[in-house]
Structures are given as C-alpha cells and as structure tokens.
Write a protein that holds these residues in place. Structure first.
Motif, short mmCIF file in Angstrom:
data_model
loop_
_atom_site.label_atom_id
_atom_site.label_comp_id
_atom_site.label_asym_id
_atom_site.label_seq_id
_atom_site.Cartn_x
_atom_site.Cartn_y
_atom_site.Cartn_z
N PHE A 15 13.64 -1.55 6.23
CA PHE A 15 12.56 -1.56 5.25
C PHE A 15 11.37 -0.77 5.78
CE2 PHE A 15 11.37 -5.00 8.07
CZ PHE A 15 9.98 -4.97 8.09
N ILE A 16 10.57 -0.27 4.87
CA ILE A 16 9.33 0.43 5.21
C ILE A 16 8.27 -0.01 4.22
CG2 ILE A 16 8.18 2.65 5.57
CD1 ILE A 16 11.89 2.80 5.19
N GLU A 17 7.16 -0.52 4.72
CA GLU A 17 6.05 -0.96 3.85
C GLU A 17 4.75 -0.35 4.34
OE1 GLU A 17 6.12 -5.21 4.13
OE2 GLU A 17 7.72 -5.44 2.62
N TRP A 18 4.11 0.40 3.44
CA TRP A 18 2.79 0.95 3.72
C TRP A 18 1.78 0.27 2.80
CZ3 TRP A 18 1.33 4.60 7.36
CH2 TRP A 18 2.36 5.29 8.01
N PRO A 27 1.50 -1.86 -7.69
CA PRO A 27 1.47 -2.11 -6.25
C PRO A 27 2.03 -0.91 -5.51
CG PRO A 27 2.49 -3.93 -7.46
CD PRO A 27 2.33 -2.79 -8.43
N CYS A 28 1.49 -0.64 -4.33
CA CYS A 28 1.93 0.54 -3.59
C CYS A 28 3.40 0.53 -3.22
CB CYS A 28 1.07 0.75 -2.37
SG CYS A 28 -0.55 1.31 -2.87
N PRO A 29 4.02 -0.63 -2.99
CA PRO A 29 5.47 -0.56 -2.76
C PRO A 29 6.26 -0.27 -4.03
CG PRO A 29 4.51 -2.50 -1.70
CD PRO A 29 3.47 -1.93 -2.63
N ASP A 30 5.60 -0.27 -5.22
CA ASP A 30 6.31 0.04 -6.46
C ASP A 30 6.88 1.45 -6.40
OD1 ASP A 30 5.93 -2.33 -7.70
OD2 ASP A 30 4.92 -1.53 -9.46
N GLY A 47 1.87 4.75 -3.44
CA GLY A 47 0.79 4.99 -2.48
C GLY A 47 1.16 5.92 -1.36
N GLY A 48 2.29 5.65 -0.69
CA GLY A 48 2.69 6.47 0.44
C GLY A 48 3.01 7.90 0.05
N TYR A 49 3.76 8.06 -1.03
CA TYR A 49 4.10 9.41 -1.49
C TYR A 49 2.84 10.19 -1.85
CZ TYR A 49 6.02 13.12 -4.45
OH TYR A 49 6.31 14.34 -5.02
N MET A 50 1.92 9.56 -2.56
CA MET A 50 0.69 10.24 -2.96
C MET A 50 -0.10 10.71 -1.75
SD MET A 50 -2.45 8.73 -5.27
CE MET A 50 -2.90 7.48 -4.04
N LEU A 51 -0.27 9.83 -0.77
CA LEU A 51 -1.01 10.22 0.44
C LEU A 51 -0.34 11.39 1.15
CD1 LEU A 51 -2.08 6.90 2.22
CD2 LEU A 51 -3.44 8.37 0.74
N TYR A 52 1.00 11.34 1.21
CA TYR A 52 1.70 12.33 2.02
C TYR A 52 1.72 13.70 1.36
CZ TYR A 52 4.73 13.83 5.79
OH TYR A 52 5.23 14.47 6.89
N VAL A 53 2.00 13.75 0.05
CA VAL A 53 2.03 15.08 -0.59
C VAL A 53 0.63 15.67 -0.67
CG1 VAL A 53 4.15 14.63 -1.86
CG2 VAL A 53 1.94 14.15 -2.96
#
Length: 668
Positions: A92-95, A273-276, A298-304
């Motif tokens: 699992f990965i949770e940001w 929610p960001c894990p969504d 959340g994670g995808y948005m920050l990274y791209v």
C-alpha cells in the motif's frame, strides 16, 4: 550561445555517438549559461541538495509543495505511509491521509480566481488542417467544464462512476476529462486509434456507465469515423450483457459543442479524499488483458505539477507543446494536468507531423512561438529521414528546451534533434517514466544537468533508484541489471483496477521491498542512468507498449493459425516493430492474401499501432523439451543473428535451420 560541450579524457571524439551500452565515457553537453541563470534549479550542486532533501525528508519536501495548492480539508493523518515488501503484508501507499481536494478546482478555479489567470490562454488548438485554429482561456475553459459537468450530472454521473472517453485531440476532450474530475468521476480515456474491440474491452474492464465520443475526425488525409467504431463497441458491450447508460457525441466535424445547450455555467466541484482515485489509464501487461492503472488525486496532482515545473523549467511566459495524444499517460500528465496546474499556455494539436508536409511541426512552433517542445524519438527519427531543410526553413527562434518521451532516444537522433531542431542551443530533457509512475522518474534538468546523448541522466526529486542483480542484491557504482525504486513518490500508481493481487505480483513480488519497473538499466562511472530496454515480453513500438501475448492471441483467433509467436525487431523509425511467426493449421496455405488477413485482424482486435511489419510462415517453432517457446532464439532469427548461445535444450534443432532459411527480408 550554444550548449557547451564537455569531453572527458577517455572520449573517443565521436561526436557523442556512443550507444547506451558502449564502453568508455560518452561526451556530455553542459547547460548554456543563459538557461542556468534563469532556471529554477541553476546548478548540479543545487539539484543534488534538493534531491537529497526530497529522498531523506519526503514529508517536509512534498509538504512544502502541497501548500501551493487548494485543500478542502488538510491532511489529518500521517503524511506518508507505505509498504513495498510483499513478505510483510499487503502492498500500500498513502500520501496525505485525510486531506481532500478536487484536481479540477486546482487547475481551473484556483488559476482563475486566486491566481487571476482567467484571461490567459490555456490552449491554442491547431486542427488537422493548418487553417483550423482556435484558442480558449482559463476562464472560458472553466465555464465549459462547469457546463458539461452539469450535463453529466443530469445523466446520473456521480462521484466514483466510471466514464469512457474516446475522442481525438480536440478541446472537447479536455473539457470532458476535467468535467469528470470535477464530479469526482473516474475517466478512462481510450486512444482514438484503438479499434472497436479494444474500446469495448476497456469499457467492460472499467464497468463504465457512459461513453463520450466524437462523430469523426481527419488524421492527415484519412477520415476516421469514430462514431461508427463507438457504435460497434457499444453493440459488443450489449452482446456481452453490459449495455451503457448513455453515449454523448461531440459533432466535431461540424464544430458543434458537447451538447452544452442551456446547462448552467457554474458547477460546484466535488471534494475528494486524496487516496481517492483520479482516473484510470490502460497499460499493456504481460497478460493478454490490458490493465487499468489507478492514480489518485493528491499525489498525482503534486507530482505532475512539480515535474512539469522543474523538468521543463516552466516560466509564466512560456508556450508549451507536448505532441502526445491524451489517450496515453504522457497526454494526461503533460498535455492536461501538469501544464494546467502551473497556469501554462499549451498547444493542442490534432494532426500528424507529416501533413500537409513534413515541416508541419516547425511551422506550428513558429506560429505560436513555442518555447518548450516535448515529443517522441519515433517522431524525431521519422523527420530525420527528410533531411534538415524542412526544419531549418523555419525560424524556431522561440525554442528554449527540447524534450523526448516514450522510449530511450538513440544518440544519432539526439544529436540531430540538438543540432538541427535546437540549433545547438537548447538543452534536451530525455525523460524516463511509465504509465504506472504518473510522471518523470529519471531526467535531466535544463539548467543543471550536463547531458549525455541517450542517457536519462539522474533521478527526479523523491525518486530513489537502484540497480539489482538476478538475486535481488543492490549493485554499486558502474553496474547493469534490473531498474527498481526503493521508496514511493507522490505520483506512483496505487493499484490495478479491481485486481490488487496483480498489482503486487507485477511490481513487487520479484524483488520484495522494491518497485520493479520491468526495465533493464546501466549506470556508468559518472552515475548516469541508461535504460537498456524491457526485460519482459513487452514491445515498444513508436513509444507505445504492446504485449506480445495480446498480438499472439489476435493471430491465433484466425482460423488458419494454429500457433503464433511474436518478437520485437529493430526499426529505423518506430524503434521496434513486430516480427510474427505463425504455424498454420492443416489444409491452409501461407500466401499474401493470408498475410493481409492477419494484419487486418490485428488492426481490428488491437489497433493500427500493432500492425506487424513481418509475418513469417513457421511450420514449427523452437521449443524446449517441456514445450516452452524459445523467444530468445526467435529474436535471433528475426535479426538474422546466428550467435544463438546455448541451444542444448531445443527439442528439434532442425526447426531453427528451417526458420533461418525462410526468414523475412528485413530493413535492419
């Protein structure tokens, strides 16, 4: 001023033409001082400082970047939790656990209302024909997205629903995907070059409730009746017991809008929610069935957003152009979400590089004063064939940074891109990443990284690569082996849609504790990373990954084919092409008519991109005594390479001799 060239003491003086696997040190090109002076990361030392912090202090590093975005509710739980080791439990990965946001709000509302960019052009749209152009501002895009999200809402689309989008590179495609994101629905975008059967397969895999498509479009001189293909796919879905709720058609050739009508021009974004999950992308895997790669908000948005800003050294006055189709991950990340998250102006191009002539790309660069240009090595190799003149007859003076994506670029193509397109003054960012990673993993930074032709150079922020041997041991210094990553980055995929076990098996089981890319890699004595190719049975054709198993499956569905094996073969333009061996059923004859039938079947089952260049009749295939096809030997036969290595396990050696004597006449 051009790029400064550096030559190590051991350089052979060959103009940087050493291949990735060659010995010695390749020549390198340092960023020009005028680029470094204004760059976000102006030196290699500064890159190393930022990278060290991003890997050692990921919570602080990404937490600072997260403050630049809108969050409906802040992170209430741990900022980062993960497990990469299958022996210790579920992967699992949770940001940013507990935080909620909406990616559409961040790329549109935030830019219009908070950053006051409403009147800035979001996209310059260039149609298939040079005279077909339009543009849309951030404010206009927001209005259209709100209107269409209300259309979707009236059709019953709610948070968590899946929506298939099957459209060419038109503004309505961006509107449709952002409208889905605004509602919290998952978009599954299917490349418009895929067949009806491929579309049906992806609709079923995602359990989509609605399809958005287009009446038709031109690709060069070819008319593609997309609605007919969509109708065929919907009929196949019905036959399989899965009728869709609705199909919305954009009348593109008439340029009518997406059925907007009198829909309200405001639509509240749905917080998530960001894990969504944000959206799903189809990526070929070792199995015949494509897999749905799930990314989160959340994670995808920050990274791209972060990779776009730093890899292309984005500044507010830039005009960015990524030539990728939005149906692929590159289009998701660097046509839509990355540029919009930064408030960039981008070019959206419907056509192809060779229509109406081979200078089309450079005409567009001059027309819109493109400053940052991102394309595939396949396109570069294609245009190289026509010489320098189609490029040099255009100014290209606006260009500042060039980029490549989709596959490793061969040094010859890199040097031509640098010398002719970039006039020896533009840094080239040769980016390595995957659908699964969400964004760039190994890449130069324009103002900081000395470049070596063919090398993806160093890891991006937050990325901790390692090279392993067959036993899972980390190799230090100069080494070659399996490329893996030791810890998560925000853009990493979270699962395979509906099949978490497959996610764990594909990416984490071989080497517990690491994310396994499936790529081989070499690290040279200067610490540069060189991608050496896929280590499984994937083929990289024109930057698109194709599964050999899927092509073989399509071949054996033909009544004349008893067995098939597919391998890759070098191609001067596409990088790799398909070389197929087919064993026929009794009573069937191998002839040109059958070859065309087989190619047609693959186009219909998978898409034109998978059309084989070579099909060889194979009365028998080289197999081990246990019946396993020896694809290693078939690759050698395809390339007419008689250095077969150990063949002691071949059940019938005479098969190999026969195949060599009847192989296809190939380009390379």
């Amino acid at each position: 001023m051009g790029l400064q060239e550096e030559r190590s003491r051991s350089s052979s003086g060959n103009g940087g033409r050493e291949e990735a696997g060659a010995g010695g040190r390749a020549r390198s090109w340092s960023p020009p001082p005028e680029v470094s002076r204004s760059a976000h990361v102006p030196s290699l030392q500064r890159y190393r400082e930022l990278h060290r912090r991003s890997v050692e202090e990921p919570r602080e590093f990404w937490g600072d970047i997260a403050k630049e975005f809108y969050w409906k509710t802040p992170c209430s739980g741990p900022f980062l939790q993960y497990n990469f080791d299958v022996t210790k439990g579920k992967i699992f990965i949770e940001w940013m656990k507990g935080a909620t946001t909406n990616i559409c709000y961040n790329v549109l509302d935030r830019n219009v209302h908070e950053r006051k960019l409403g009147d800035k052009v979001a996209f310059y749209w260039e149609g298939n024909e040079p005279g077909e152009t339009t543009q849309i501002t951030y404010r206009e895009l927001l209005v259209q997205v709100c209107q269409f999200s209300n259309v979707l809402r009236k059709q019953g689309i709610r948070k968590g629903d899946r929506v298939a989008i099957y459209m060419p590179m038109i503004l309505e495609l961006v509107v449709a995907m952002l409208a889905c994101a605004r509602l919290g629905a998952l978009h599954s975008i299917v490349f418009a070059g895929f067949s009806a059967e491929s579309l049906c397969e992806r609709i079923l895999d995602s359990s989509c409730s609605l399809l958005i498509t287009t009446d038709a479009f031109y690709r060069g001189e070819k008319l593609v009746n997309l609605k007919e293909l969509a109708d065929e796919a919907l009929e196949k879905c019905r036959e399989k017991g899965f009728p869709l709720r609705c199909c919305i058609v954009a009348k593109h050739l008439g340029r009518a809008e997406l059925g907007l009508g009198d829909s309200p021009s405001q639509s509240p974004p749905v917080k998530r929610p960001c894990p969504d999950v944000k959206g799903k992308l189809k990526e070929k895997s070792k199995r015949v069935q494509p897999q749905g790669v799930v990314h989160t908000v959340g994670g995808y948005m920050l990274y791209v957003a972060t990779t776009f800003k730093y890899v292309f050294d984005f500044h507010a006055e830039d005009v960015f152009w990524c030539t990728a189709d939005i149906g692929w991950i590159t289009g998701h990340s660097y046509v839509t979400y990355g540029p919009l998250a930064n408030g960039a102006s981008s070019v959206l191009f419907e056509g192809i590089p060779t229509y109406p002539d081979v200078s089309r790309l450079w005409s567009i660069v001059d027309k819109y004063k493109v400053t940052k240009f991102y394309t595939a090595p396949t396109a570069i190799r294609l245009l190289m064939k026509f010489g320098d003149e189609p490029v040099t007859k255009h100014s290209r003076a606006s260009l500042q940074v060039l980029g490549t994506v989709g596959e490793p670029i061969n040094p010859e193509a890199w040097l031509w891109y640098h010398r002719v397109v970039g006039a020896q003054r533009c840094p080239i960012v040769d980016t390595f990443w995957q659908t699964e990673t969400g964004g760039h993993m190994l890449t130069p930074l324009p103002g900081a990284t000395p470049m070596k032709p063919g090398s993806a150079t160093f890891p991006f922020f937050g990325v901790a690569p390692a090279i392993l041997n067959e036993f899972g041991e980390e190799l230090e210094g100069e080494a070659e082996g399996y490329l893996v990553f030791k810890q998560p980055w925000p853009g990493i995929m979270r699962t395979v849609y509906g099949n978490h076990e497959r996610f764990e098996t594909t990416y984490f089981k071989k080497f517990p504790g690491y994310y396994v890319t499936g790529d081989g890699c070499r690290r040279d004595q200067d610490g540069y990373y060189w991608i050496t190719g896929r280590i499984d049975d994937m083929l990289n054709v024109s930057g698109h990954l194709l599964s050999t198993a899927e092509v073989e499956s399509a071949l054996v569905e033909h009544e004349a084919v008893a067995e098939a094996a597919v391998v890759g073969h070098p191609h001067p333009v596409k990088g790799e092409c398909l070389y197929c061996f087919v064993t026929l059923c009794d009573g069937h004859t191998f002839n040109p008519t059958l070859m065309e039938e087989l190619k047609k079947q693959i186009r219909e089952k998978i898409g034109p991109i998978a059309t084989p260049d070579y099909i060889q009749n194979a009365p028998g295939l080289p197999k081990t005594r246990s019946g396993k096809i020896m694809r290693r030997v078939l690759r050698k036969i395809a390339q007419n390479d008689h250095d077969l290595g150990d063949t002691s396990t071949v059940a019938d050696p005479s098969v190999i001799s026969h195949l060599f004597s009847h192989r296809c006449l190939t380009l390379q």
